[in-house]
Design a protein around this motif. Structure first.
Motif, PDB file in Angstrom:
ATOM      1  N   ALA A   1       0.838  -1.198   0.000  1.00 44.95           N
ATOM      2  CA  ALA A   1       0.000   0.000   0.000  1.00 44.95           C
ATOM      3  C   ALA A   1       0.870   1.245   0.000  1.00 44.95           C
ATOM      4  N   ALA A   2       0.293   2.356  -0.466  1.00 37.62           N
ATOM      5  CA  ALA A   2       0.973   3.647  -0.378  1.00 37.62           C
ATOM      6  C   ALA A   2       0.870   4.133   1.069  1.00 37.62           C
ATOM      7  N   PRO A   3       1.955   4.637   1.642  1.00 39.23           N
ATOM      8  CA  PRO A   3       1.969   4.945   3.082  1.00 39.23           C
ATOM      9  C   PRO A   3       1.197   6.190   3.504  1.00 39.23           C
ATOM     10  N   SER A   4       1.202   7.238   2.709  1.00 35.05           N
ATOM     11  CA  SER A   4       0.593   8.490   3.163  1.00 35.05           C
ATOM     12  C   SER A   4      -0.923   8.408   3.160  1.00 35.05           C
ATOM     13  N   GLY A   5      -1.533   9.101   4.123  1.00 34.75           N
ATOM     14  CA  GLY A   5      -2.977   9.111   4.220  1.00 34.75           C
ATOM     15  C   GLY A   5      -3.455   8.728   5.603  1.00 34.75           C
ATOM     16  N   THR A   6      -4.762   8.504   5.721  1.00 34.93           N
ATOM     17  CA  THR A   6      -5.376   8.133   6.998  1.00 34.93           C
ATOM     18  C   THR A   6      -5.692   6.651   7.013  1.00 34.93           C
ATOM     19  N   TRP A   7      -5.186   5.981   8.034  1.00 34.37           N
ATOM     20  CA  TRP A   7      -5.373   4.539   8.217  1.00 34.37           C
ATOM     21  C   TRP A   7      -6.254   4.285   9.432  1.00 34.37           C
ATOM     22  N   MET A   8      -7.003   3.174   9.371  1.00 30.32           N
ATOM     23  CA  MET A   8      -7.811   2.763  10.514  1.00 30.32           C
ATOM     24  C   MET A   8      -7.713   1.252  10.675  1.00 30.32           C
ATOM     25  N   LEU A   9      -7.181   0.823  11.812  1.00 28.74           N
ATOM     26  CA  LEU A   9      -7.099  -0.593  12.145  1.00 28.74           C
ATOM     27  C   LEU A   9      -8.104  -0.882  13.253  1.00 28.74           C
ATOM     28  N   THR A  10      -8.906  -1.937  13.087  1.00 26.01           N
ATOM     29  CA  THR A  10      -9.963  -2.216  14.053  1.00 26.01           C
ATOM     30  C   THR A  10     -10.109  -3.710  14.321  1.00 26.01           C
ATOM     31  N   THR A  11     -10.633  -4.013  15.500  1.00 31.38           N
ATOM     32  CA  THR A  11     -11.097  -5.363  15.793  1.00 31.38           C
ATOM     33  C   THR A  11     -12.550  -5.476  15.345  1.00 31.38           C
ATOM     34  N   ASP A  12     -13.057  -6.711  15.247  1.00 36.65           N
ATOM     35  CA  ASP A  12     -14.392  -6.895  14.669  1.00 36.65           C
ATOM     36  C   ASP A  12     -15.504  -6.355  15.557  1.00 36.65           C
ATOM     37  N   GLY A  13     -15.206  -6.074  16.808  1.00 37.55           N
ATOM     38  CA  GLY A  13     -16.204  -5.435  17.663  1.00 37.55           C
ATOM     39  C   GLY A  13     -16.580  -4.054  17.173  1.00 37.55           C
ATOM     40  N   ILE A  14     -15.711  -3.481  16.334  1.00 39.86           N
ATOM     41  CA  ILE A  14     -16.013  -2.190  15.699  1.00 39.86           C
ATOM     42  C   ILE A  14     -16.514  -2.380  14.278  1.00 39.86           C
ATOM     43  N   HIS A  15     -15.708  -2.975  13.406  1.00 40.63           N
ATOM     44  CA  HIS A  15     -16.059  -2.932  11.985  1.00 40.63           C
ATOM     45  C   HIS A  15     -17.267  -3.776  11.606  1.00 40.63           C
ATOM     46  N   ASP A  16     -17.689  -4.698  12.457  1.00 46.07           N
ATOM     47  CA  ASP A  16     -18.906  -5.454  12.170  1.00 46.07           C
ATOM     48  C   ASP A  16     -20.173  -4.685  12.543  1.00 46.07           C
ATOM     49  N   TYR A  17     -20.004  -3.541  13.203  1.00 47.14           N
ATOM     50  CA  TYR A  17     -21.179  -2.861  13.756  1.00 47.14           C
ATOM     51  C   TYR A  17     -21.306  -1.387  13.378  1.00 47.14           C
ATOM     52  N   VAL A  18     -20.281  -0.797  12.796  1.00 47.87           N
ATOM     53  CA  VAL A  18     -20.352   0.639  12.510  1.00 47.87           C
ATOM     54  C   VAL A  18     -20.973   0.909  11.142  1.00 47.87           C
ATOM     55  N   ASP A  19     -21.512   2.101  11.011  1.00 45.47           N
ATOM     56  CA  ASP A  19     -22.012   2.585   9.735  1.00 45.47           C
ATOM     57  C   ASP A  19     -20.847   3.218   8.982  1.00 45.47           C
ATOM     58  N   GLU A  20     -20.549   2.722   7.784  1.00 41.80           N
ATOM     59  CA  GLU A  20     -19.361   3.180   7.060  1.00 41.80           C
ATOM     60  C   GLU A  20     -19.432   4.662   6.701  1.00 41.80           C
ATOM     61  N   GLU A  21     -20.608   5.134   6.338  1.00 44.44           N
ATOM     62  CA  GLU A  21     -20.739   6.552   5.995  1.00 44.44           C
ATOM     63  C   GLU A  21     -20.414   7.425   7.200  1.00 44.44           C
ATOM     64  N   MET A  22     -20.826   6.978   8.374  1.00 46.85           N
ATOM     65  CA  MET A  22     -20.528   7.719   9.602  1.00 46.85           C
ATOM     66  C   MET A  22     -19.018   7.729   9.856  1.00 46.85           C
ATOM     67  N   VAL A  23     -18.371   6.580   9.649  1.00 44.54           N
ATOM     68  CA  VAL A  23     -16.928   6.478   9.865  1.00 44.54           C
ATOM     69  C   VAL A  23     -16.181   7.414   8.921  1.00 44.54           C
ATOM     70  N   VAL A  24     -16.551   7.398   7.660  1.00 45.36           N
ATOM     71  CA  VAL A  24     -15.897   8.254   6.668  1.00 45.36           C
ATOM     72  C   VAL A  24     -16.067   9.727   7.023  1.00 45.36           C
ATOM     73  N   ALA A  25     -17.301  10.120   7.358  1.00 46.22           N
ATOM     74  CA  ALA A  25     -17.568  11.516   7.717  1.00 46.22           C
ATOM     75  C   ALA A  25     -16.755  11.929   8.938  1.00 46.22           C
ATOM     76  N   THR A  26     -16.617  11.022   9.886  1.00 49.76           N
ATOM     77  CA  THR A  26     -15.852  11.309  11.100  1.00 49.76           C
ATOM     78  C   THR A  26     -14.377  11.491  10.783  1.00 49.76           C
ATOM     79  N   LEU A  27     -13.828  10.580  10.000  1.00 52.36           N
ATOM     80  CA  LEU A  27     -12.403  10.649   9.664  1.00 52.36           C
ATOM     81  C   LEU A  27     -12.079  11.863   8.804  1.00 52.36           C
TER      82      LEU A  27
END
Length: 255
Positions: free
Chosen positions: A194-220
């Protein structure tokens, strides 16, 4: 490269203990490592497994001389070797502490090598994502190592007739891991460029199985919000959506 990070972990709505573990470290030669592990809650000593994985991976990262690794294949070999060395530590630990023999953990990590190269290593179903600012989307770098992604359609039809399938919900059945890091686990190591620059998000499944992606993007994407608050909001969203697991997130802004 310069990094801004936040790492947060939460016991969640229902768990009695937190079996996640995460870290972000930089060395003296310009490399950095972000790592997230999720101890397997259905197995003994998941908290021990995740902590052993993170602390030993970080220790090996700090000892590594990346200047001697001239190409991408060298880095990928180092990542595979490091995962296996961590596994050896876990095996030795379990030989002394017999109750931990069945321990296991997921592992997702990003290694920032220089301004042009980053490498993601993954075992299990914790995830590494990267924010796509132009399209305002979240790109999933890793692929979950579970029955959903490692089973052919013919095998899926056969599985639906098994007793195990009948005892589980369809969702939980397909999320059963096909790879994990532990003394008695089946191990498969995936590595991504992957290209290194930018915003990264690493998560356990307790987060990514339950969050709304549009909300995550807007937040980031929110430049007015502090990074810690971004992580808190993503965790809160997952908990509000009835996450049943521990929740851990590592956000990295690399430039």
């Amino acid at each position: 490269m310069k990094f801004k990070t936040v790492q947060l972990t939460d016991i969640g709505n229902y768990r009695k203990s937190n079996q996640d573990y995460l870290d972000f470290v930089e060395n003296k030669t310009g490399q950095a490592l972000g790592i997230v592990c999720d101890g397997m809650g259905g197995h003994a000593s998941g908290d021990v497994a995740s902590k052993l994985a993170v602390t030993n991976f970080v220790a090996l990262f700090k000892k590594a001389n990346f200047k001697k690794m001239t190409d991408s294949d060298d880095i990928k070999s180092w990542l595979r070797r490091t995962v296996n060395e961590v596994l050896e530590v876990m095996i030795k630990y379990s030989n002394v502490h017999k109750k931990t023999l069945d321990m296991g953990t997921t592992l997702t990590a990003v290694l920032f090598l220089d301004t042009e190269r980053a490498f993601v290593v993954n075992v299990g179903d914790s995830r590494t994502h990267k924010l796509n600012i132009e399209n305002e989307t979240l790109t999933q770098i890793t692929i979950d190592q579970n029955l959903e992604n490692t089973t052919t359609e013919e095998e899926k039809d056969q599985a639906r007739n098994t007793m195990l399938y009948q005892r589980m919900t369809e969702q939980t059945f397909w999320k059963v891991l096909t790879s994990a890091l532990g003394p008695k686990k089946q191990l498969k190591i995936d590595i991504y460029d992957a290209a290194p620059s930018g915003t990264w998000m690493l998560t356990t499944d307790g987060i990514h199985d339950y969050v709304d992606e549009e909300m995550v993007v807007a937040t980031l994407l929110n430049e007015k919000m502090k990074m810690k608050r971004k992580g808190q909001l993503i965790i809160e969203d997952a908990k509000d959506n009835m996450s049943t697991d521990n929740l851990s997130i590592l956000i990295i802004e690399a430039e």
